[in-house]
Write a protein that holds these residues in place. Structure first.
Motif, PDB file in Angstrom:
ATOM      1  N   HIS A  62       0.906  -1.078  -0.122  1.00  0.00           N
ATOM      2  CA  HIS A  62      -0.029   0.105  -0.001  1.00  0.00           C
ATOM      3  C   HIS A  62       0.867   1.310   0.041  1.00  0.00           C
ATOM      4  O   HIS A  62       1.544   1.590   0.994  1.00  0.00           O
ATOM      5  CB  HIS A  62      -0.927   0.023   1.326  1.00  0.00           C
ATOM      6  CG  HIS A  62      -1.647   1.145   1.481  1.00  0.00           C
ATOM      7  ND1 HIS A  62      -1.718   2.502   1.530  1.00  0.00           N
ATOM      8  CD2 HIS A  62      -3.218   1.205   1.507  1.00  0.00           C
ATOM      9  CE1 HIS A  62      -2.685   3.110   1.600  1.00  0.00           C
ATOM     10  NE2 HIS A  62      -3.773   2.410   1.501  1.00  0.00           N
ATOM     11  N   HIS A  63       0.985   1.877  -1.199  1.00  0.00           N
ATOM     12  CA  HIS A  63       1.832   2.945  -1.416  1.00  0.00           C
ATOM     13  C   HIS A  63       1.176   4.303  -0.771  1.00  0.00           C
ATOM     14  O   HIS A  63       2.001   5.083  -0.381  1.00  0.00           O
ATOM     15  CB  HIS A  63       2.103   3.378  -2.850  1.00  0.00           C
ATOM     16  CG  HIS A  63       3.048   2.200  -3.299  1.00  0.00           C
ATOM     17  ND1 HIS A  63       2.562   1.057  -4.222  1.00  0.00           N
ATOM     18  CD2 HIS A  63       4.392   1.909  -3.060  1.00  0.00           C
ATOM     19  CE1 HIS A  63       3.641   0.221  -4.626  1.00  0.00           C
ATOM     20  NE2 HIS A  63       4.644   0.732  -3.871  1.00  0.00           N
ATOM     21  N   GLY A  64      -0.116   4.451  -1.055  1.00  0.00           N
ATOM     22  CA  GLY A  64      -0.884   5.665  -0.234  1.00  0.00           C
ATOM     23  C   GLY A  64      -0.680   6.838  -1.533  1.00  0.00           C
ATOM     24  O   GLY A  64      -0.935   8.067  -0.875  1.00  0.00           O
ATOM     25  N   LEU A  65      -0.190   6.469  -2.756  1.00  0.00           N
ATOM     26  CA  LEU A  65      -0.081   7.478  -3.556  1.00  0.00           C
ATOM     27  C   LEU A  65      -1.575   7.707  -4.144  1.00  0.00           C
ATOM     28  O   LEU A  65      -1.776   8.800  -4.882  1.00  0.00           O
ATOM     29  CB  LEU A  65       0.967   7.201  -4.609  1.00  0.00           C
ATOM     30  CG  LEU A  65       2.166   7.004  -4.040  1.00  0.00           C
ATOM     31  CD1 LEU A  65       3.231   6.321  -5.404  1.00  0.00           C
ATOM     32  CD2 LEU A  65       2.993   8.307  -3.743  1.00  0.00           C
ATOM     33  N   SER A  67      -5.778   8.243  -4.241  1.00  0.00           N
ATOM     34  CA  SER A  67      -7.086   8.299  -3.172  1.00  0.00           C
ATOM     35  C   SER A  67      -7.664   6.876  -3.081  1.00  0.00           C
ATOM     36  O   SER A  67      -8.597   6.491  -2.146  1.00  0.00           O
ATOM     37  CB  SER A  67      -7.770   9.502  -3.753  1.00  0.00           C
ATOM     38  OG  SER A  67      -8.281   9.270  -5.048  1.00  0.00           O
ATOM     39  N   HIS A  68      -7.513   6.016  -4.152  1.00  0.00           N
ATOM     40  CA  HIS A  68      -8.065   4.649  -4.018  1.00  0.00           C
ATOM     41  C   HIS A  68      -7.355   3.476  -3.408  1.00  0.00           C
ATOM     42  O   HIS A  68      -7.819   2.435  -3.582  1.00  0.00           O
ATOM     43  CB  HIS A  68      -8.339   4.343  -5.508  1.00  0.00           C
ATOM     44  CG  HIS A  68      -9.295   5.171  -6.266  1.00  0.00           C
ATOM     45  ND1 HIS A  68     -10.534   5.718  -5.866  1.00  0.00           N
ATOM     46  CD2 HIS A  68      -9.070   6.039  -7.213  1.00  0.00           C
ATOM     47  CE1 HIS A  68     -10.874   6.612  -6.739  1.00  0.00           C
ATOM     48  NE2 HIS A  68     -10.053   6.731  -7.685  1.00  0.00           N
ATOM     49  N   ALA A  69      -5.996   3.892  -2.734  1.00  0.00           N
ATOM     50  CA  ALA A  69      -5.141   2.870  -2.382  1.00  0.00           C
ATOM     51  C   ALA A  69      -5.842   2.295  -1.242  1.00  0.00           C
ATOM     52  O   ALA A  69      -5.660   0.793  -1.341  1.00  0.00           O
ATOM     53  CB  ALA A  69      -4.126   3.434  -1.501  1.00  0.00           C
ATOM     54  N   ASP A  70      -6.865   2.557  -0.336  1.00  0.00           N
ATOM     55  CA  ASP A  70      -7.398   1.710   0.478  1.00  0.00           C
ATOM     56  C   ASP A  70      -8.521   0.778   0.025  1.00  0.00           C
ATOM     57  O   ASP A  70      -8.517  -0.450   0.372  1.00  0.00           O
ATOM     58  CB  ASP A  70      -8.162   2.520   1.501  1.00  0.00           C
ATOM     59  CG  ASP A  70      -7.395   3.457   2.396  1.00  0.00           C
ATOM     60  OD1 ASP A  70      -6.251   3.033   2.606  1.00  0.00           O
ATOM     61  OD2 ASP A  70      -7.707   4.383   3.021  1.00  0.00           O
ATOM     62  N   PHE A  87      -2.735 -14.232   2.420  1.00  0.00           N
ATOM     63  CA  PHE A  87      -2.614 -12.680   1.926  1.00  0.00           C
ATOM     64  C   PHE A  87      -2.060 -11.992   3.164  1.00  0.00           C
ATOM     65  O   PHE A  87      -2.267 -12.287   4.315  1.00  0.00           O
ATOM     66  CB  PHE A  87      -3.945 -12.158   1.767  1.00  0.00           C
ATOM     67  CG  PHE A  87      -4.110 -10.503   1.290  1.00  0.00           C
ATOM     68  CD1 PHE A  87      -3.662 -10.122   0.204  1.00  0.00           C
ATOM     69  CD2 PHE A  87      -4.273  -9.520   2.565  1.00  0.00           C
ATOM     70  CE1 PHE A  87      -3.544  -8.867  -0.063  1.00  0.00           C
ATOM     71  CE2 PHE A  87      -4.332  -8.421   2.005  1.00  0.00           C
ATOM     72  CZ  PHE A  87      -3.992  -7.869   0.910  1.00  0.00           C
ATOM     73  N   ALA A  88      -0.865 -11.109   2.550  1.00  0.00           N
ATOM     74  CA  ALA A  88      -0.380 -10.064   3.509  1.00  0.00           C
ATOM     75  C   ALA A  88      -0.073  -8.801   3.024  1.00  0.00           C
ATOM     76  O   ALA A  88       0.194  -8.804   1.577  1.00  0.00           O
ATOM     77  CB  ALA A  88       0.948 -10.768   4.026  1.00  0.00           C
ATOM     78  N   ALA A  89      -0.232  -7.777   3.838  1.00  0.00           N
ATOM     79  CA  ALA A  89      -0.040  -6.360   3.097  1.00  0.00           C
ATOM     80  C   ALA A  89       0.737  -5.682   4.045  1.00  0.00           C
ATOM     81  O   ALA A  89       0.894  -5.799   5.422  1.00  0.00           O
ATOM     82  CB  ALA A  89      -1.407  -5.801   2.711  1.00  0.00           C
ATOM     83  N   GLU A  90       1.308  -4.717   3.368  1.00  0.00           N
ATOM     84  CA  GLU A  90       2.250  -3.657   4.192  1.00  0.00           C
ATOM     85  C   GLU A  90       2.396  -2.263   3.614  1.00  0.00           C
ATOM     86  O   GLU A  90       2.069  -1.992   2.612  1.00  0.00           O
ATOM     87  CB  GLU A  90       3.755  -4.093   3.972  1.00  0.00           C
ATOM     88  CG  GLU A  90       4.701  -3.108   4.923  1.00  0.00           C
ATOM     89  CD  GLU A  90       6.031  -3.702   5.080  1.00  0.00           C
ATOM     90  OE1 GLU A  90       7.023  -2.778   5.452  1.00  0.00           O
ATOM     91  OE2 GLU A  90       6.142  -4.911   4.963  1.00  0.00           O
ATOM     92  N   ALA A 109      10.576   1.109  -2.559  1.00  0.00           N
ATOM     93  CA  ALA A 109       9.737   0.789  -1.309  1.00  0.00           C
ATOM     94  C   ALA A 109       8.970  -0.338  -1.444  1.00  0.00           C
ATOM     95  O   ALA A 109       8.805  -1.285  -0.465  1.00  0.00           O
ATOM     96  CB  ALA A 109       8.937   2.172  -1.051  1.00  0.00           C
ATOM     97  N   ARG A 110       8.426  -0.729  -2.752  1.00  0.00           N
ATOM     98  CA  ARG A 110       7.720  -1.942  -2.854  1.00  0.00           C
ATOM     99  C   ARG A 110       8.377  -3.113  -2.589  1.00  0.00           C
ATOM    100  O   ARG A 110       8.124  -4.112  -2.145  1.00  0.00           O
ATOM    101  CB  ARG A 110       7.092  -1.688  -4.418  1.00  0.00           C
ATOM    102  CG  ARG A 110       6.137  -3.167  -4.527  1.00  0.00           C
ATOM    103  CD  ARG A 110       5.318  -2.930  -5.777  1.00  0.00           C
ATOM    104  NE  ARG A 110       6.173  -2.534  -7.106  1.00  0.00           N
ATOM    105  CZ  ARG A 110       6.273  -1.542  -7.487  1.00  0.00           C
ATOM    106  NH1 ARG A 110       5.816  -0.410  -7.113  1.00  0.00           N
ATOM    107  NH2 ARG A 110       7.009  -1.230  -8.790  1.00  0.00           N
ATOM    108  N   TYR A 111       9.785  -3.083  -3.221  1.00  0.00           N
ATOM    109  CA  TYR A 111      10.454  -4.206  -3.275  1.00  0.00           C
ATOM    110  C   TYR A 111      11.148  -4.649  -1.885  1.00  0.00           C
ATOM    111  O   TYR A 111      11.075  -5.836  -1.476  1.00  0.00           O
ATOM    112  CB  TYR A 111      11.817  -4.484  -4.353  1.00  0.00           C
ATOM    113  CG  TYR A 111      11.326  -4.463  -5.897  1.00  0.00           C
ATOM    114  CD1 TYR A 111      10.446  -5.467  -5.852  1.00  0.00           C
ATOM    115  CD2 TYR A 111      11.489  -3.646  -6.937  1.00  0.00           C
ATOM    116  CE1 TYR A 111       9.952  -5.677  -7.337  1.00  0.00           C
ATOM    117  CE2 TYR A 111      11.015  -3.920  -7.990  1.00  0.00           C
ATOM    118  CZ  TYR A 111      10.439  -5.063  -8.401  1.00  0.00           C
ATOM    119  OH  TYR A 111       9.886  -5.261  -9.704  1.00  0.00           O
TER     120      TYR A 111
END
Length: 505
Positions: A62-65, A67-70, A87-90, A109-111
């Motif tokens: 979740h980059h937060g870049l 407005s639809h990230a959530d 499933f796992a998220a960060e 950041a993603r990697y």
């Protein structure tokens, strides 16, 4: 009636995933970098069908870049659970340094986040969903940037990134996007359309929307041609890397990096972790041996050396500037080439990288100057310095203590405690590189608020720095290997410690 194109795409995708899975142990678990877009949705679905849900974990960042990230996070979790995969998220912080694009910062950041989650879930391989169209775009983008062979080699199907704990694989690299769309439609998959993919201000999007469709009409086989170009470039790059490995053996400083890393905390962790650092002294190069190579060979070695230390590639102009400075070097301390938060330096004929670049404000600017204090040492055990709210303690110690110092060093000149001014250097042990105090503090992870400490001088020589220890340069001529009679019958040893008032009991 079965859609022939859909069934063909189904077979192509499942075969590609099956090939990737066959390279792993029978019960190995795989992680899918799952953004929720078309590509990763197809890869997740196919991986579950081929490997079984129990062997697959979907990882979302979740980059937060947007407005639809959530919403994307919720969609990804629902999709993964629906097909039975874990499933796992960060969530990641997208703060970035100047000069780094949003795309590059998000990718890094993603990697990093994916690698952390792979460790947690015990996976054998991280699968990424890039496909043949992505590969063609990458080759063309690198051509337009004037990239070298490493850039033209584009994306490998299987590789291990510097610092990554698990290998990465791209099972769909030979599959066309059109085939992924056919597969997804046939399987009834739902996926996310990221609005940023339509923003042609980004170079890759401009190629995808404005250039690739024209190429597809005029040169229908361009994707295969670009893939062959990438393969040829990768083959040539492997030969250049082998040459660089041979050169590194001749140019690297003669020292055992692994042993130094165990003994001295100021050896960089990147150097310890890199493949080249497992050989002798890949942390530093001999200036004279490096400059004995011609420009092309020296630049090739620098590129390989930087890559082995986990650093991003530098431009040809920056490498040329580094070689120019090394040739024209008069004062070692004047040598400096900034790149990716590091600075290339040369000291006493040794070329090395140290943390921090000229874009960073020196942490000395935040320090408050304090009035210096002077002491004629005559065996005192405690020297209290109220302006720093602490004391130097001179505790008796055996000569074999690595941090012990002969008392004669303390008696030969007045001891002076003073503030840092910036630019002070020291070596933690004989044979180590001389580094600035700022660099040593950074390498040890000492926060800025703990760097406001008094420097202890013996006359004009820097002797001891709290949080860092003794300066080897100040101890030259006083050896612990000397016999007792050479040191004198009254020789004694003490260990210097800095103790803030609250810990001095």
């Amino acid at each position: 009636m079965t859609d022939t194109s859909s069934s063909n795409a189904d077979r192509v995708v499942l075969d590609a995933v099956g090939v990737a899975l066959s390279a792993l142990p029978p019960d190995a678990r795989v992680a899918i970098g799952f953004s929720g877009g078309l590509d990763s949705s197809v890869l997740l679905d196919a991986a579950v069908r081929v490997a079984g849900a129990a062997r697959v974990v979907a990882l979302h960042v979740h980059h937060g870049l947007s407005s639809h990230a959530d919403e994307w996070l919720a969609h990804c979790e629902t999709s993964a659970r629906a097909c039975g995969a874990a499933f796992a998220a960060e969530r990641v912080d997208m703060s970035r340094t100047s000069g780094v694009s949003v795309e590059a910062a998000a990718r890094d950041a993603r990697y990093r986040a994916l690698d952390r989650r792979c460790d947690e879930h015990g996976v054998a391989s991280l699968w990424l969903a890039q496909h043949a169209d992505d590969q063609a775009e990458t080759v063309l983008l690198q051509l337009l940037r004037g990239a070298g062979l490493a850039g033209l080699a584009a994306m490998g199907s299987d590789y291990r990134a510097p610092g990554a704990t698990v290998p990465r694989s791209r099972p769909l690299l030979r599959v066309l996007r059109a085939q992924l769309e056919q597969y997804a439609t046939g399987r009834g998959l739902r996926w996310i359309d990221d609005e940023s993919n339509d923003d042609t201000r980004y170079a890759r999007n401009a190629l995808r929307h404005d250039v690739m469709p024209t190429l597809a009409v005029r040169f229908p086989g361009f994707r295969d041609a670009f893939a062959r170009t990438a393969a040829h470039a990768a083959s040539a790059q492997r030969l250049l890397d082998e040459l660089a490995r041979l050169d590194l053996r001749e140019v690297a400083v003669d020292a055992n990096v692994a042993e130094l890393a165990r003994e001295h905390a100021d050896i960089s962790t990147d150097a310890k972790a890199s493949p080249a650092a497992s050989e002798a002294a890949a942390e530093a190069l001999r200036r004279d041996a490096l400059l004995a190579l011609d420009d092309e060979r020296a630049s090739n070695l620098l590129r390989y050396w930087m890559r082995s230390l986990g650093m991003p590639a530098a431009s040809a102009a920056r490498l040329a500037d580094a070689l120019r400075q090394l040739r024209e070097l008069g004062d070692d301390h004047a040598m400096r080439v900034d790149h990716a938060g590091q600075a290339l330096r040369c000291y006493r004929g040794v070329v090395y990288w140290e943390a921090g670049d000229s874009a960073e404000p020196a942490d000395e600017t935040a320090l408050q100057p304090r009035a210096p204090s002077e002491l004629r040492w005559r065996g005192q055990m405690v020297w209290h310095l109220p302006q720093w709210r602490g004391s130097f303690v001179f505790a008796p110690a055996p000569a074999e203590d690595r941090e012990a110092i002969d008392v004669r060093v303390l008696e030969v000149a007045p001891l002076v405690a003073c503030s840092r001014k910036g630019g002070e250097r020291m070596r933690r042990a004989p044979g180590d590189l001389s580094r600035t105090l700022k660099n040593l503090f950074q390498r040890r992870g000492i926060p800025a608020w703990r760097r406001d400490v008094p420097l202890l001088y013996a006359g004009e020589r820097l002797l001891f720095v709290p949080e860092l220890g003794l300066n080897a340069d100040a101890l030259e001529g006083v050896s612990k290997d000397q016999p007792d009679e050479a040191r004198g019958a009254a020789a004694a040893w003490v260990r210097i410690e800095w103790r803030p008032d609250l810990t001095l009991a």
